[in-house]
Design an enzyme around this catalytic site. Structure first.
Site, PDB file in Angstrom:
ATOM      1  N   ASP A 268      47.661  10.533 -48.376  1.00  0.00           N
ATOM      2  CA  ASP A 268      46.512   9.713 -48.782  1.00  0.00           C
ATOM      3  C   ASP A 268      45.381   9.730 -47.751  1.00  0.00           C
ATOM      4  OD1 ASP A 268      47.882   9.101 -51.072  1.00  0.00           O
ATOM      5  OD2 ASP A 268      48.625   7.174 -50.355  1.00  0.00           O
TER       6      ASP A 268
ATOM      7  N   CYS B 185      47.350  13.131 -63.558  1.00  0.00           N
ATOM      8  CA  CYS B 185      46.242  12.384 -62.984  1.00  0.00           C
ATOM      9  C   CYS B 185      45.166  13.386 -62.594  1.00  0.00           C
ATOM     10  CB  CYS B 185      46.693  11.519 -61.824  1.00  0.00           C
ATOM     11  SG  CYS B 185      47.411  12.448 -60.512  1.00  0.00           S
TER      12      CYS B 185
ATOM     13  N   LYS C  24      46.962  -1.955 -51.025  1.00  0.00           N
ATOM     14  CA  LYS C  24      47.078  -1.730 -52.477  1.00  0.00           C
ATOM     15  C   LYS C  24      48.497  -1.322 -52.845  1.00  0.00           C
ATOM     16  CE  LYS C  24      45.676   2.447 -54.210  1.00  0.00           C
ATOM     17  NZ  LYS C  24      46.743   3.126 -54.977  1.00  0.00           N
ATOM     18  N   ASN C  25      49.021  -0.337 -52.128  1.00  0.00           N
ATOM     19  CA  ASN C  25      50.318   0.209 -52.539  1.00  0.00           C
ATOM     20  C   ASN C  25      51.490  -0.697 -52.186  1.00  0.00           C
ATOM     21  OD1 ASN C  25      48.972   2.318 -53.625  1.00  0.00           O
ATOM     22  ND2 ASN C  25      49.399   3.769 -51.967  1.00  0.00           N
TER      23      ASN C  25
ATOM     24  N   ARG D 129      52.147  14.542 -62.195  1.00  0.00           N
ATOM     25  CA  ARG D 129      52.977  13.775 -61.257  1.00  0.00           C
ATOM     26  C   ARG D 129      54.152  13.229 -62.065  1.00  0.00           C
ATOM     27  NH1 ARG D 129      48.969   9.696 -58.498  1.00  0.00           N
ATOM     28  NH2 ARG D 129      50.764   9.064 -57.270  1.00  0.00           N
TER      29      ARG D 129
ATOM     30  N   ARG E  58      39.147   1.225 -57.061  1.00  0.00           N
ATOM     31  CA  ARG E  58      40.585   1.077 -57.312  1.00  0.00           C
ATOM     32  C   ARG E  58      41.328   0.738 -56.019  1.00  0.00           C
ATOM     33  NH1 ARG E  58      43.335   5.985 -59.094  1.00  0.00           N
ATOM     34  NH2 ARG E  58      44.987   4.542 -58.591  1.00  0.00           N
TER      35      ARG E  58
HETATM   36  N1  EPU Z   1      57.866  13.285 -57.703  1.00  0.00           N
HETATM   37  C1  EPU Z   1      58.673  13.969 -58.573  1.00  0.00           C
HETATM   38  N2  EPU Z   1      59.373  13.233 -59.502  1.00  0.00           N
HETATM   39  C2  EPU Z   1      59.295  11.871 -59.565  1.00  0.00           C
HETATM   40  C3  EPU Z   1      58.481  11.187 -58.652  1.00  0.00           C
HETATM   41  C4  EPU Z   1      57.768  11.915 -57.725  1.00  0.00           C
HETATM   42  O1  EPU Z   1      58.748  15.193 -58.561  1.00  0.00           O
HETATM   43  O2  EPU Z   1      59.969  11.276 -60.424  1.00  0.00           O
HETATM   44  C5  EPU Z   1      57.072  14.051 -56.698  1.00  0.00           C
HETATM   45  C6  EPU Z   1      55.580  13.849 -56.878  1.00  0.00           C
HETATM   46  O3  EPU Z   1      55.040  14.703 -57.863  1.00  0.00           O
HETATM   47  C7  EPU Z   1      55.061  14.126 -55.487  1.00  0.00           C
HETATM   48  C8  EPU Z   1      56.177  13.593 -54.598  1.00  0.00           C
HETATM   49  O4  EPU Z   1      57.334  13.509 -55.419  1.00  0.00           O
HETATM   50  O5  EPU Z   1      54.921  15.488 -55.303  1.00  0.00           O
HETATM   51  C9  EPU Z   1      55.918  12.228 -53.994  1.00  0.00           C
HETATM   52  O6  EPU Z   1      55.573  11.310 -55.006  1.00  0.00           O
HETATM   53  P1  EPU Z   1      55.928   9.765 -54.882  1.00  0.00           P
HETATM   54  O7  EPU Z   1      56.787   9.373 -56.038  1.00  0.00           O
HETATM   55  O8  EPU Z   1      56.423   9.482 -53.531  1.00  0.00           O
HETATM   56  O9  EPU Z   1      54.501   9.113 -55.097  1.00  0.00           O
HETATM   57  P2  EPU Z   1      54.106   7.848 -55.969  1.00  0.00           P
HETATM   58  O10 EPU Z   1      55.126   6.792 -55.838  1.00  0.00           O
HETATM   59  O11 EPU Z   1      53.737   8.285 -57.327  1.00  0.00           O
HETATM   60  C10 EPU Z   1      52.854   6.692 -53.995  1.00  0.00           C
HETATM   61  C11 EPU Z   1      51.479   6.154 -53.767  1.00  0.00           C
HETATM   62  C12 EPU Z   1      50.489   7.302 -53.691  1.00  0.00           C
HETATM   63  C13 EPU Z   1      50.910   8.233 -52.557  1.00  0.00           C
HETATM   64  C14 EPU Z   1      52.365   8.683 -52.744  1.00  0.00           C
HETATM   65  C15 EPU Z   1      52.882   9.507 -51.590  1.00  0.00           C
HETATM   66  C16 EPU Z   1      51.552   4.017 -54.844  1.00  0.00           C
HETATM   67  C17 EPU Z   1      51.108   3.135 -55.943  1.00  0.00           C
HETATM   68  N3  EPU Z   1      51.125   5.268 -54.867  1.00  0.00           N
HETATM   69  O12 EPU Z   1      52.795   7.401 -55.221  1.00  0.00           O
HETATM   70  O13 EPU Z   1      49.236   6.731 -53.384  1.00  0.00           O
HETATM   71  O14 EPU Z   1      50.084   9.349 -52.535  1.00  0.00           O
HETATM   72  O15 EPU Z   1      53.218   7.532 -52.899  1.00  0.00           O
HETATM   73  O16 EPU Z   1      52.815   8.798 -50.397  1.00  0.00           O
HETATM   74  O17 EPU Z   1      52.244   3.573 -53.939  1.00  0.00           O
HETATM   75  C18 EPU Z   1      46.892   6.585 -53.356  1.00  0.00           C
HETATM   76  O18 EPU Z   1      47.005   5.433 -52.899  1.00  0.00           O
HETATM   77  O19 EPU Z   1      45.799   7.200 -53.370  1.00  0.00           O
HETATM   78  C19 EPU Z   1      48.079   7.257 -53.891  1.00  0.00           C
HETATM   79  C20 EPU Z   1      48.006   8.282 -54.716  1.00  0.00           C
END
Ligand code: EPU
Length: 424
Positions: A307, A119, A25-26, A124, A399
Protein backbone atom coordinates in the site's frame (compact mmCIF):
# COMPACT_ATOMS: atom_id res chain seq x y z
CA UNK A 1 -24.22 16.29 -15.85
CA UNK A 2 -22.37 14.24 -13.20
CA UNK A 3 -20.00 16.20 -10.96
CA UNK A 4 -16.87 14.78 -9.36
CA UNK A 5 -14.28 16.36 -7.09
CA UNK A 6 -10.75 16.96 -8.24
CA UNK A 7 -7.68 18.19 -6.39
CA UNK A 8 -5.50 20.92 -7.79
CA UNK A 9 -1.90 21.39 -6.72
CA UNK A 10 0.73 23.97 -7.50
CA UNK A 11 4.02 22.29 -6.75
CA UNK A 12 7.17 23.62 -5.14
CA UNK A 13 6.28 24.30 -1.50
CA UNK A 14 8.40 22.78 1.26
CA UNK A 15 6.17 21.02 3.81
CA UNK A 16 6.67 22.22 7.37
CA UNK A 17 4.77 21.81 10.62
CA UNK A 18 2.70 19.21 12.41
CA UNK A 19 0.11 16.78 11.13
CA UNK A 20 -2.19 14.45 13.05
CA UNK A 21 -2.51 10.95 11.70
CA UNK A 22 -6.01 9.43 11.63
CA UNK A 23 -7.16 6.00 12.73
CA UNK A 24 -6.51 3.13 10.38
CA UNK A 25 -9.02 2.36 7.61
CA UNK A 26 -7.95 -1.25 7.36
CA UNK A 27 -8.19 -1.74 11.12
CA UNK A 28 -11.61 -0.17 11.68
CA UNK A 29 -13.41 -2.10 8.91
CA UNK A 30 -12.99 -5.64 10.36
CA UNK A 31 -13.67 -4.35 13.88
CA UNK A 32 -16.98 -2.92 12.67
CA UNK A 33 -17.83 -6.31 11.12
CA UNK A 34 -16.92 -8.03 14.41
CA UNK A 35 -19.79 -6.16 16.08
CA UNK A 36 -22.14 -8.60 14.32
CA UNK A 37 -20.86 -11.30 16.68
CA UNK A 38 -22.67 -10.14 19.85
CA UNK A 39 -25.67 -7.94 20.69
CA UNK A 40 -25.20 -4.69 22.58
CA UNK A 41 -23.45 -1.34 22.29
CA UNK A 42 -19.95 -0.90 20.92
CA UNK A 43 -18.01 2.37 21.10
CA UNK A 44 -15.02 2.87 18.83
CA UNK A 45 -12.74 5.91 19.20
CA UNK A 46 -10.25 7.42 16.74
CA UNK A 47 -12.43 6.33 13.81
CA UNK A 48 -11.33 7.95 10.55
CA UNK A 49 -14.07 9.78 8.64
CA UNK A 50 -13.75 8.01 5.33
CA UNK A 51 -15.95 6.83 2.50
CA UNK A 52 -15.07 3.17 3.23
CA UNK A 53 -16.18 3.58 6.85
CA UNK A 54 -19.51 4.99 5.64
CA UNK A 55 -19.86 2.05 3.23
CA UNK A 56 -19.34 -0.43 6.08
CA UNK A 57 -21.77 1.61 8.20
CA UNK A 58 -24.45 1.36 5.46
CA UNK A 59 -23.80 -2.34 5.07
CA UNK A 60 -24.42 -2.94 8.77
CA UNK A 61 -27.42 -0.59 8.82
CA UNK A 62 -28.96 -2.57 5.93
CA UNK A 63 -28.93 -5.56 8.25
CA UNK A 64 -31.24 -3.66 10.62
CA UNK A 65 -28.55 -2.48 13.05
CA UNK A 66 -28.19 1.19 14.02
CA UNK A 67 -24.87 2.98 13.80
CA UNK A 68 -23.94 6.57 14.70
CA UNK A 69 -20.80 8.51 13.89
CA UNK A 70 -20.20 11.57 16.04
CA UNK A 71 -16.87 13.24 15.29
CA UNK A 72 -14.44 10.35 15.46
CA UNK A 73 -16.57 8.19 17.75
CA UNK A 74 -18.58 5.42 16.16
CA UNK A 75 -21.30 3.55 18.05
CA UNK A 76 -22.90 0.34 16.89
CA UNK A 77 -26.06 -0.91 18.61
CA UNK A 78 -25.89 -4.52 17.54
CA UNK A 79 -28.83 -6.91 17.49
CA UNK A 80 -29.67 -10.07 15.54
CA UNK A 81 -29.58 -8.98 11.92
CA UNK A 82 -32.73 -8.95 9.81
CA UNK A 83 -30.96 -9.67 6.53
CA UNK A 84 -27.65 -11.52 6.61
CA UNK A 85 -26.72 -10.02 3.29
CA UNK A 86 -24.09 -7.81 1.65
CA UNK A 87 -25.53 -6.59 -1.66
CA UNK A 88 -23.55 -6.15 -4.87
CA UNK A 89 -23.97 -2.35 -4.92
CA UNK A 90 -22.00 -2.03 -1.71
CA UNK A 91 -19.48 -4.81 -2.17
CA UNK A 92 -18.49 -3.49 -5.59
CA UNK A 93 -17.52 -0.13 -4.08
CA UNK A 94 -15.55 -1.72 -1.25
CA UNK A 95 -13.95 -5.15 -1.32
CA UNK A 96 -13.57 -5.17 2.45
CA UNK A 97 -17.37 -5.74 2.62
CA UNK A 98 -16.38 -9.42 2.46
CA UNK A 99 -15.48 -9.04 6.16
CA UNK A 100 -19.15 -9.56 7.10
CA UNK A 101 -19.08 -13.11 5.70
CA UNK A 102 -17.15 -14.72 8.58
CA UNK A 103 -19.17 -13.21 11.47
CA UNK A 104 -22.51 -13.84 9.76
CA UNK A 105 -21.79 -17.53 9.15
CA UNK A 106 -20.12 -17.94 12.54
CA UNK A 107 -23.00 -16.48 14.51
CA UNK A 108 -26.18 -16.79 12.45
CA UNK A 109 -25.24 -19.78 10.30
CA UNK A 110 -26.21 -17.99 7.11
CA UNK A 111 -24.87 -15.31 4.80
CA UNK A 112 -25.42 -14.04 1.29
CA UNK A 113 -22.49 -11.85 0.25
CA UNK A 114 -21.84 -10.58 -3.24
CA UNK A 115 -18.59 -11.72 -4.85
CA UNK A 116 -16.31 -8.68 -4.97
CA UNK A 117 -15.17 -9.15 -8.57
CA UNK A 118 -12.10 -7.34 -9.88
CA UNK A 119 -10.81 -4.02 -8.71
CA UNK A 120 -9.21 -1.13 -10.58
CA UNK A 121 -5.89 -2.93 -10.86
CA UNK A 122 -6.91 -6.55 -11.48
CA UNK A 123 -8.51 -9.66 -10.04
CA UNK A 124 -8.36 -10.22 -6.30
CA UNK A 125 -9.75 -13.67 -5.52
CA UNK A 126 -11.49 -14.77 -2.32
CA UNK A 127 -10.76 -18.51 -2.60
CA UNK A 128 -8.89 -18.59 0.73
CA UNK A 129 -11.91 -17.13 2.57
CA UNK A 130 -14.19 -19.75 0.99
CA UNK A 131 -11.82 -22.68 1.55
CA UNK A 132 -11.27 -21.69 5.18
CA UNK A 133 -14.98 -21.44 5.92
CA UNK A 134 -15.55 -24.79 4.21
CA UNK A 135 -12.89 -26.33 6.47
CA UNK A 136 -14.91 -25.05 9.44
CA UNK A 137 -17.96 -26.91 8.12
CA UNK A 138 -19.85 -24.18 6.26
CA UNK A 139 -21.75 -25.23 3.13
CA UNK A 140 -21.02 -22.75 0.38
CA UNK A 141 -22.36 -22.32 -3.12
CA UNK A 142 -22.43 -19.50 -5.65
CA UNK A 143 -25.68 -18.10 -6.95
CA UNK A 144 -26.13 -15.18 -9.34
CA UNK A 145 -22.84 -13.54 -8.33
CA UNK A 146 -23.34 -14.17 -4.63
CA UNK A 147 -21.55 -16.37 -2.10
CA UNK A 148 -24.29 -18.21 -0.24
CA UNK A 149 -23.11 -19.83 2.97
CA UNK A 150 -24.91 -21.86 5.60
CA UNK A 151 -23.92 -23.85 8.65
CA UNK A 152 -25.39 -25.25 11.86
CA UNK A 153 -22.58 -24.42 14.26
CA UNK A 154 -19.10 -24.21 12.79
CA UNK A 155 -16.58 -26.76 14.02
CA UNK A 156 -12.98 -25.94 14.87
CA UNK A 157 -10.43 -27.18 12.31
CA UNK A 158 -6.91 -26.62 11.04
CA UNK A 159 -6.89 -23.92 8.39
CA UNK A 160 -3.59 -23.53 6.58
CA UNK A 161 -3.29 -20.69 4.11
CA UNK A 162 -1.11 -20.88 0.98
CA UNK A 163 -0.72 -17.10 1.21
CA UNK A 164 -0.93 -15.16 4.51
CA UNK A 165 -4.00 -13.24 3.34
CA UNK A 166 -5.05 -10.33 5.55
CA UNK A 167 -8.73 -10.56 4.67
CA UNK A 168 -8.96 -14.35 4.86
CA UNK A 169 -7.22 -14.40 8.25
CA UNK A 170 -9.67 -11.78 9.55
CA UNK A 171 -12.70 -13.58 8.16
CA UNK A 172 -11.73 -17.01 9.47
CA UNK A 173 -10.90 -15.53 12.88
CA UNK A 174 -14.33 -13.89 13.11
CA UNK A 175 -16.00 -17.11 11.95
CA UNK A 176 -14.24 -19.50 14.30
CA UNK A 177 -14.41 -17.60 17.60
CA UNK A 178 -17.92 -19.01 18.14
CA UNK A 179 -17.18 -22.46 16.66
CA UNK A 180 -17.27 -25.68 18.66
CA UNK A 181 -13.73 -26.79 19.55
CA UNK A 182 -10.29 -25.55 18.56
CA UNK A 183 -9.25 -23.89 15.33
CA UNK A 184 -5.63 -23.45 14.30
CA UNK A 185 -4.83 -20.93 11.58
CA UNK A 186 -1.42 -21.55 10.02
CA UNK A 187 0.40 -19.04 7.86
CA UNK A 188 -1.89 -16.36 9.29
CA UNK A 189 -1.38 -12.71 8.34
CA UNK A 190 0.58 -10.73 10.96
CA UNK A 191 -0.41 -7.28 9.79
CA UNK A 192 -1.08 -4.88 12.72
CA UNK A 193 -4.70 -4.56 11.61
CA UNK A 194 -5.18 -8.32 12.14
CA UNK A 195 -3.35 -8.20 15.46
CA UNK A 196 -5.71 -5.38 16.49
CA UNK A 197 -8.74 -7.38 15.38
CA UNK A 198 -7.61 -10.47 17.33
CA UNK A 199 -6.98 -8.35 20.44
CA UNK A 200 -10.44 -6.82 20.08
CA UNK A 201 -12.09 -10.24 19.70
CA UNK A 202 -10.39 -11.33 22.93
CA UNK A 203 -11.85 -8.27 24.64
CA UNK A 204 -15.24 -9.53 23.44
CA UNK A 205 -14.55 -12.80 25.25
CA UNK A 206 -12.88 -14.82 22.50
CA UNK A 207 -9.94 -17.10 23.28
CA UNK A 208 -7.24 -16.46 20.72
CA UNK A 209 -3.61 -17.33 21.36
CA UNK A 210 -0.53 -16.56 19.30
CA UNK A 211 -1.64 -13.04 18.43
CA UNK A 212 1.00 -11.31 16.31
CA UNK A 213 2.44 -14.63 15.09
CA UNK A 214 1.67 -16.65 11.99
CA UNK A 215 0.03 -19.44 14.02
CA UNK A 216 -3.19 -18.55 15.75
CA UNK A 217 -4.95 -20.99 18.04
CA UNK A 218 -8.59 -20.27 18.82
CA UNK A 219 -10.69 -22.05 21.41
CA UNK A 220 -14.32 -21.52 20.41
CA UNK A 221 -16.69 -20.03 23.01
CA UNK A 222 -20.51 -20.19 23.24
CA UNK A 223 -21.05 -16.47 23.48
CA UNK A 224 -19.29 -13.13 23.11
CA UNK A 225 -20.11 -9.71 24.52
CA UNK A 226 -19.64 -6.17 23.14
CA UNK A 227 -16.41 -4.25 23.77
CA UNK A 228 -14.94 -0.82 23.09
CA UNK A 229 -11.66 0.12 21.51
CA UNK A 230 -9.67 2.93 19.94
CA UNK A 231 -8.59 2.36 16.36
CA UNK A 232 -4.82 2.06 15.84
CA UNK A 233 -3.06 4.78 13.78
CA UNK A 234 -3.08 4.42 10.01
CA UNK A 235 0.38 3.22 9.03
CA UNK A 236 -0.20 3.90 5.33
CA UNK A 237 -1.35 7.48 5.93
CA UNK A 238 1.75 7.81 8.13
CA UNK A 239 3.98 6.50 5.32
CA UNK A 240 2.31 8.78 2.79
CA UNK A 241 2.98 11.93 4.86
CA UNK A 242 6.56 10.81 5.53
CA UNK A 243 7.14 10.38 1.80
CA UNK A 244 5.48 13.76 1.09
CA UNK A 245 7.78 15.47 3.55
CA UNK A 246 10.96 13.89 2.20
CA UNK A 247 9.88 14.62 -1.37
CA UNK A 248 9.59 18.34 -0.65
CA UNK A 249 12.75 18.58 1.50
CA UNK A 250 10.44 19.28 4.43
CA UNK A 251 10.47 19.27 8.20
CA UNK A 252 7.29 17.61 9.44
CA UNK A 253 6.23 16.12 12.75
CA UNK A 254 3.59 13.41 12.56
CA UNK A 255 1.49 13.09 15.72
CA UNK A 256 -0.88 10.38 16.99
CA UNK A 257 1.00 7.76 15.03
CA UNK A 258 3.18 4.82 16.01
CA UNK A 259 6.75 4.51 14.69
CA UNK A 260 6.68 0.79 15.56
CA UNK A 261 4.07 0.24 12.83
CA UNK A 262 6.20 1.73 10.06
CA UNK A 263 9.73 0.46 10.74
CA UNK A 264 10.21 -0.86 7.20
CA UNK A 265 9.24 2.54 5.76
CA UNK A 266 11.42 4.48 8.22
CA UNK A 267 14.42 2.26 7.37
CA UNK A 268 14.02 2.98 3.66
CA UNK A 269 13.52 6.71 4.22
CA UNK A 270 16.73 6.89 6.27
CA UNK A 271 18.65 5.23 3.45
CA UNK A 272 16.97 7.69 1.08
CA UNK A 273 18.58 10.51 3.07
CA UNK A 274 15.90 11.61 5.53
CA UNK A 275 16.75 12.44 9.14
CA UNK A 276 14.19 10.80 11.38
CA UNK A 277 13.58 11.01 15.10
CA UNK A 278 10.94 8.99 16.90
CA UNK A 279 9.14 9.02 20.21
CA UNK A 280 6.25 6.76 21.25
CA UNK A 281 3.54 8.50 19.27
CA UNK A 282 5.48 10.95 17.10
CA UNK A 283 7.82 10.91 14.15
CA UNK A 284 9.80 13.93 12.97
CA UNK A 285 11.24 13.80 9.47
CA UNK A 286 13.70 16.42 8.23
CA UNK A 287 15.30 16.46 4.83
CA UNK A 288 17.32 18.61 2.54
CA UNK A 289 16.37 18.44 -1.11
CA UNK A 290 18.48 15.42 -2.00
CA UNK A 291 16.73 12.08 -2.31
CA UNK A 292 18.92 9.02 -2.63
CA UNK A 293 17.60 6.21 -4.84
CA UNK A 294 16.47 3.17 -2.83
CA UNK A 295 15.08 -0.12 -4.13
CA UNK A 296 12.03 -1.60 -2.47
CA UNK A 297 10.32 -4.96 -2.72
CA UNK A 298 6.91 -5.18 -1.14
CA UNK A 299 6.11 -8.09 1.15
CA UNK A 300 3.83 -9.03 4.00
CA UNK A 301 4.24 -7.34 7.39
CA UNK A 302 6.76 -6.44 8.75
CA UNK A 303 8.08 -6.01 5.20
CA UNK A 304 7.58 -2.93 3.04
CA UNK A 305 3.80 -2.59 2.43
CA UNK A 306 2.29 -2.87 -1.04
CA UNK A 307 0.00 0.00 0.00
CA UNK A 308 3.10 2.29 -0.06
CA UNK A 309 4.48 1.08 -3.39
CA UNK A 310 2.86 3.81 -5.50
CA UNK A 311 3.87 6.61 -3.12
CA UNK A 312 7.46 5.31 -3.03
CA UNK A 313 7.51 5.45 -6.81
CA UNK A 314 6.51 9.13 -6.74
CA UNK A 315 9.40 9.77 -4.32
CA UNK A 316 11.89 7.86 -6.45
CA UNK A 317 10.76 9.78 -9.56
CA UNK A 318 12.92 12.71 -8.47
CA UNK A 319 15.72 10.76 -6.72
CA UNK A 320 19.40 11.28 -7.59
CA UNK A 321 19.68 8.05 -9.60
CA UNK A 322 17.86 4.84 -10.48
CA UNK A 323 15.87 2.51 -8.28
CA UNK A 324 13.97 -0.72 -8.72
CA UNK A 325 10.50 -1.18 -7.23
CA UNK A 326 9.04 -4.69 -7.13
CA UNK A 327 5.54 -5.58 -5.95
CA UNK A 328 5.32 -9.21 -4.86
CA UNK A 329 1.84 -8.93 -3.35
CA UNK A 330 -0.01 -7.70 -6.43
CA UNK A 331 1.57 -8.17 -9.83
CA UNK A 332 -0.52 -5.56 -11.62
CA UNK A 333 -0.94 -2.68 -9.18
CA UNK A 334 0.75 -0.11 -11.41
CA UNK A 335 -1.98 2.15 -12.80
CA UNK A 336 -0.05 5.16 -11.45
CA UNK A 337 2.92 4.51 -13.75
CA UNK A 338 1.34 5.95 -16.91
CA UNK A 339 0.07 8.98 -14.98
CA UNK A 340 3.44 9.64 -13.30
CA UNK A 341 4.98 9.51 -16.76
CA UNK A 342 2.57 12.27 -17.84
CA UNK A 343 4.21 14.41 -15.16
CA UNK A 344 7.65 13.66 -16.62
CA UNK A 345 8.73 10.64 -14.58
CA UNK A 346 11.02 8.14 -16.28
CA UNK A 347 9.66 4.71 -15.40
CA UNK A 348 9.85 1.43 -17.26
CA UNK A 349 7.67 -1.43 -16.20
CA UNK A 350 8.25 -5.10 -16.79
CA UNK A 351 5.51 -7.24 -15.25
CA UNK A 352 5.72 -6.42 -11.52
CA UNK A 353 9.10 -4.67 -11.59
CA UNK A 354 9.44 -0.94 -12.20
CA UNK A 355 12.75 0.77 -12.90
CA UNK A 356 12.60 4.43 -11.97
CA UNK A 357 15.28 6.77 -13.27
CA UNK A 358 15.15 9.90 -11.17
CA UNK A 359 14.61 13.13 -13.11
CA UNK A 360 15.50 16.66 -11.99
CA UNK A 361 11.96 18.00 -12.07
CA UNK A 362 8.44 16.89 -12.77
CA UNK A 363 6.05 19.24 -14.50
CA UNK A 364 2.38 19.70 -13.74
CA UNK A 365 -0.32 18.20 -15.98
CA UNK A 366 -3.87 16.90 -15.72
CA UNK A 367 -3.80 13.32 -14.41
CA UNK A 368 -6.44 10.88 -13.38
CA UNK A 369 -6.41 8.68 -10.34
CA UNK A 370 -7.62 5.16 -10.75
CA UNK A 371 -7.39 3.77 -7.24
CA UNK A 372 -6.69 4.87 -3.71
CA UNK A 373 -2.92 4.50 -3.47
CA UNK A 374 -2.38 5.55 -7.10
CA UNK A 375 -4.22 8.79 -6.20
CA UNK A 376 -1.93 9.32 -3.22
CA UNK A 377 1.08 8.85 -5.46
CA UNK A 378 -0.17 11.47 -7.94
CA UNK A 379 -0.82 13.96 -5.15
CA UNK A 380 2.75 13.46 -3.90
CA UNK A 381 4.09 14.04 -7.40
CA UNK A 382 1.92 17.15 -7.72
CA UNK A 383 3.53 18.57 -4.56
CA UNK A 384 6.85 18.90 -6.39
CA UNK A 385 5.79 19.20 -10.04
CA UNK A 386 6.43 22.63 -11.57
CA UNK A 387 3.18 24.46 -12.21
CA UNK A 388 -0.31 23.11 -11.85
CA UNK A 389 -1.39 19.49 -11.52
CA UNK A 390 -5.07 18.55 -11.63
CA UNK A 391 -5.79 15.16 -10.08
CA UNK A 392 -9.25 14.04 -11.21
CA UNK A 393 -11.64 11.54 -9.62
CA UNK A 394 -10.37 11.97 -6.10
CA UNK A 395 -13.31 9.98 -4.73
CA UNK A 396 -10.72 7.23 -4.55
CA UNK A 397 -8.61 9.27 -2.15
CA UNK A 398 -11.65 9.98 0.05
CA UNK A 399 -11.98 6.22 0.56
CA UNK A 400 -8.78 6.10 2.58
CA UNK A 401 -7.41 9.55 3.53
CA UNK A 402 -9.35 11.89 5.80
CA UNK A 403 -9.29 15.46 4.42
CA UNK A 404 -5.89 14.99 2.81
CA UNK A 405 -5.95 18.42 1.19
CA UNK A 406 -6.61 20.16 4.52
CA UNK A 407 -3.77 18.29 6.21
CA UNK A 408 -1.41 19.19 3.38
CA UNK A 409 -2.57 22.84 3.37
CA UNK A 410 -1.72 23.05 7.10
CA UNK A 411 1.80 21.95 6.19
CA UNK A 412 2.07 24.72 3.61
CA UNK A 413 1.16 22.93 0.39
CA UNK A 414 -0.76 24.77 -2.30
CA UNK A 415 -3.63 22.36 -2.83
CA UNK A 416 -7.38 22.79 -3.08
CA UNK A 417 -10.50 20.89 -4.08
CA UNK A 418 -12.82 21.82 -6.94
CA UNK A 419 -15.81 20.23 -8.55
CA UNK A 420 -15.43 19.05 -12.09
CA UNK A 421 -18.30 18.44 -14.50
CA UNK A 422 -17.91 15.09 -16.20
CA UNK A 423 -18.47 15.15 -19.92
CA UNK A 424 -19.90 11.78 -20.90
N1 EPU B 1 -5.37 -13.68 -2.31
C1 EPU B 1 -5.73 -14.85 -2.93
N2 EPU B 1 -6.88 -15.47 -2.48
C2 EPU B 1 -7.64 -14.96 -1.47
C3 EPU B 1 -7.24 -13.78 -0.83
C4 EPU B 1 -6.10 -13.14 -1.28
O1 EPU B 1 -5.09 -15.32 -3.86
O2 EPU B 1 -8.65 -15.59 -1.11
C5 EPU B 1 -4.15 -12.96 -2.78
C6 EPU B 1 -4.46 -11.58 -3.31
O3 EPU B 1 -4.89 -11.60 -4.65
C7 EPU B 1 -3.15 -10.86 -3.10
C8 EPU B 1 -2.61 -11.49 -1.82
O4 EPU B 1 -3.32 -12.72 -1.66
O5 EPU B 1 -2.30 -11.14 -4.15
C9 EPU B 1 -2.81 -10.66 -0.57
O6 EPU B 1 -4.16 -10.29 -0.44
P1 EPU B 1 -4.83 -10.08 0.98
O7 EPU B 1 -5.99 -11.01 1.11
O8 EPU B 1 -3.80 -10.11 2.02
O9 EPU B 1 -5.41 -8.61 0.82
P2 EPU B 1 -6.82 -8.04 1.27
O10 EPU B 1 -7.21 -8.60 2.58
O11 EPU B 1 -7.78 -8.17 0.15
C10 EPU B 1 -5.77 -6.05 2.58
C11 EPU B 1 -5.91 -4.56 2.55
C12 EPU B 1 -5.29 -4.01 1.28
C13 EPU B 1 -3.82 -4.43 1.23
C14 EPU B 1 -3.70 -5.96 1.37
C15 EPU B 1 -2.26 -6.42 1.46
C16 EPU B 1 -7.92 -4.18 3.79
C17 EPU B 1 -9.34 -3.75 3.80
N3 EPU B 1 -7.32 -4.21 2.61
O12 EPU B 1 -6.46 -6.52 1.43
O13 EPU B 1 -5.37 -2.61 1.36
O14 EPU B 1 -3.26 -4.04 0.02
O15 EPU B 1 -4.39 -6.39 2.56
O16 EPU B 1 -1.61 -5.84 2.54
O17 EPU B 1 -7.35 -4.45 4.83
C18 EPU B 1 -5.51 -0.41 0.55
O18 EPU B 1 -5.71 -0.03 1.71
O19 EPU B 1 -5.25 0.38 -0.39
C19 EPU B 1 -5.58 -1.84 0.25
C20 EPU B 1 -5.76 -2.31 -0.97
Amino acid sequence: MPVLDKLILVGGKRLEGTVQISGSKNAVLPIMAASLLADGTYTFGNVPRLRDVRTMQKLIENMGISVTLDGHTLRIYSQPCEHCEAPYDQVKTMRASIYVLGPLVGRFGRARVSLPGGCAWGPRPVNLHIDGLTRLGAKIHFEKGYIVASARRLKGARVSFDIPSVGATGNILMACVLARGTTVIENAAREPEITALAGFLNRMGARIEGIGTSRLEIEGVDELHPADTDVIPDRIETGTFLAASHLTGGDVTLEKTSPALVNSILDKLRIAGAEITETDEQIRIKSDRSIRPVDVTTSVYPGFPTDMQAQWMALMSIADGSSVITDTIYSDRFTHVAELRRLGANITLDHNVAVVKGVRTLSGAPVMSTDLRASASLILAGLVAKGRTDVSRVYHIDRGYETIEKKLQMLGAEIWREQEKLVV
